[in-house]
Every structure is written in C-alpha cells, then in structure tokens.
Scaffold this active site. Sequence first.
Site, PDB file in Angstrom:
ATOM      1  N   ASP A 132       2.422   7.347 -13.522  1.00 56.67           N
ATOM      2  CA  ASP A 132       1.333   6.408 -13.277  1.00 56.67           C
ATOM      3  C   ASP A 132       0.104   6.609 -14.165  1.00 56.67           C
ATOM      4  OD1 ASP A 132       0.055   4.317 -11.916  1.00 56.67           O
ATOM      5  OD2 ASP A 132      -0.869   5.676 -10.484  1.00 56.67           O
ATOM      6  N   CYS A 192       2.235  -9.996   3.685  1.00 56.29           N
ATOM      7  CA  CYS A 192       1.348  -9.237   2.795  1.00 56.29           C
ATOM      8  C   CYS A 192       0.298 -10.127   2.152  1.00 56.29           C
ATOM      9  CB  CYS A 192       2.164  -8.515   1.735  1.00 56.29           C
ATOM     10  SG  CYS A 192       3.162  -9.594   0.677  1.00 56.29           S
ATOM     11  N   CYS A 242      -1.718  -4.703   2.689  1.00 57.96           N
ATOM     12  CA  CYS A 242      -0.519  -5.426   2.267  1.00 57.96           C
ATOM     13  C   CYS A 242       0.721  -4.547   2.329  1.00 57.96           C
ATOM     14  CB  CYS A 242      -0.701  -6.018   0.867  1.00 57.96           C
ATOM     15  SG  CYS A 242      -0.905  -4.812  -0.457  1.00 57.96           S
TER      16      CYS A 242
END
Length: 370
Positions: A132, A192, A242
Amino acid sequence: MSALAQAIREQAATQGFSAARIVKLGDDSLQAQRLRDFIVERRHAGMDWMAETEERRASPLGLWPEAKSAVVLAQNYAPDLDPLQRLENRDAGVISVYALNRDYHDIVKGRLKHIAGWLAQQTGAEVKVFVDTAPLMEKPLAQKAGLGWQGRHTNLVSRDLGSWFFIGTILTAAELEPDEAETDHCGSCHACLDICPTQAFPAPYQLDARRCISYLTIEHKGHIARAFRQAMGNRIYGCDDCLAVCPWNKFATEANEAKLRARKDLVSPRIADLLALDDAAFRALFSGSPVKRVGRDRFIRNVLIAAGNSGDMNLLPRVETLLQDASPLVRAMAVWALSQLAPEPQFAAARSSHIGKEADAHVRSEWENG
C-alpha cells in the site's frame, strides 16, 4: 494446482495470512483508463502523488518491467466490535478499525519479506514486496488473482473474509501458475453507497476522495470544508461505514493477530482527553500506530469537529484553550467548535476578543462566519 502454488499457500498460512492467490502480470487498458478518468476528474483530491505516478501506476509492468507474476495475500483484521455502534457515543472519538493498534504496514511487510525470500530461493527469480505504499494498483490486481472483488464502494470484498483485510503483494520475475479471477458478487445490494455520510460515491464503483471522510481526516492537510463537518460526526480518523455495512462480513471471523486487535484505550477515547493532547502526548499515545503519521495538529482539527458535533457544553473550556493554539489549523476548528457549542452571547464575546488579534485569514473567516 502446481506443487509450488500449493507451497506458497502453505507458507502464507504459516505467516498468518488468511489467503494467497497468484496472477500473471500484464497491461490492462481498462484499469489504465479508469485511473486516467479518476485523475482527470480530480477525484484524487490533494493526493498529487497519484497523478505524478500515473504512468507507473497504470500497470505493474510500469513499476517493474521484468515482473512476470504476483502473489497477492490477505491479512485479516476483522474486529470484535460493531464499528457503527461507536458512532452513537458522541462524547468519544471514533478511530477506524484498522488503526486501533499497530501499523499494519510494518506487520504485513515483515511477513511478506519472509515469504518473498523463500520464493526467491525456490525459483531463483528476483522478488519485490509491496504494502500500500508503492504506485501499484493492488485492488484490481487482487481481483484478477481471485482474492476478492472490488465492491460498489471500490474496496475489495471476499466471500470468505468480508471487507476486513489488508492486501500485501509480492512481485516476482518467475512464471507462476495463476489462479482464476474473482467475479462481482455485490448483486443488487447498494448498502455501502446509501450509508456514506458525505455521499462520496458519485456512482457505483466510483469514489470521489474530495468527499470521503477517510481522505478528509487522514490525507487532507488543510482546513475541512464546512459542508462536511456535521456529517463527520465523531469520526476522528478514517471511516468504516461502507465497509461495516457490507453483508459479506457475516463470513468474517475475528483477527487472530494480537497486534491488529483493538487497544482498549483507543476503542472509544474521550474527546475531552484528546483535546488536551500536546505534541509529545499525541506521539506517546499513538506510538506505533498509523494515527501518528497525520500529526498532532491535523488530529486535533478532527477532534475539534467531533467536539462541535457532540453537543457537550462541558467541552467548552478545552475548546476555548485551543483558540490560542500555535496552529492555525487547530485555531480555525476551535472557532467552529465554539460556534456549535457556546450560547450566542458567549461566542460573540470570544469573537470580539480574538478576531482583532488573529493573523491567519482562514481563522478570521471562521470567526466571521461562526
């Protein structure tokens, strides 16, 4: 399944990963165009590094042309609490589930390096690991590998793990047997999209970071627009709405990794206590936590918005103290919090006392519009 592919899964399980899948690397014109559209429409907000690295980000081969395959792994961090229930306790701040203990980058990367080293020994091929932080489109890659699919909220969803998992990636120059891609299993569900407090989804499978509470409370370095402050409620670092509402989470099981389980002192920290944090106390409280990277001033900015939304007039002394903070970012949100909590005569008196001495234009604007 080849013996090597099976051995990779076994190594992943030994390191605490919940799943591991393999994908053959190549260019993807559709994902490249989606990235282009996202950037052209400025939906990446202030994350300029996304535009700066677009060419490399558009394809894993742009990042490393010699790469042939990727091993994509899932690290479960499913909580033992209801993330949405914490939103009801307005005298406490809400930190995103993933940030309630240690920084996952350190945990996942260490384990990836172990598997990557083993894989290099087995194949003789060069390897690289990512968690990431590099210009790598990990979620589309994970879907191609069969780890899950990108739901309508753009996050990855797994039939086995729900929404609560991190993605780690090993790129290798070795040709590995690929798994089948995962298909979309959202069906007709749009929970969501409906739950988003700031309407950050202009359409299914599209996100506008400029309206996203996770972006606003973590990546955004400036003042948070008035249009989003009340919608933020008591969310002070990230937003789980979400993710938490996804029905696939019924298959999620609590994370086994102790370093990813929630610290009790961070589950529902009192806003009054957080407002008192100076830089040293902030660093001490969030040592080893991903929260630390936003810095004290941005964090207190977020906490002041939560204070303004709390309706708790007992917070006024702490808020008034922060009207004289060294950071204009903090002072501006202290003005807003004061405007939400204090009776009009008290706010007017404070405005008269401070506005003439205020050097920062944005803070003066908050006084004028409070």
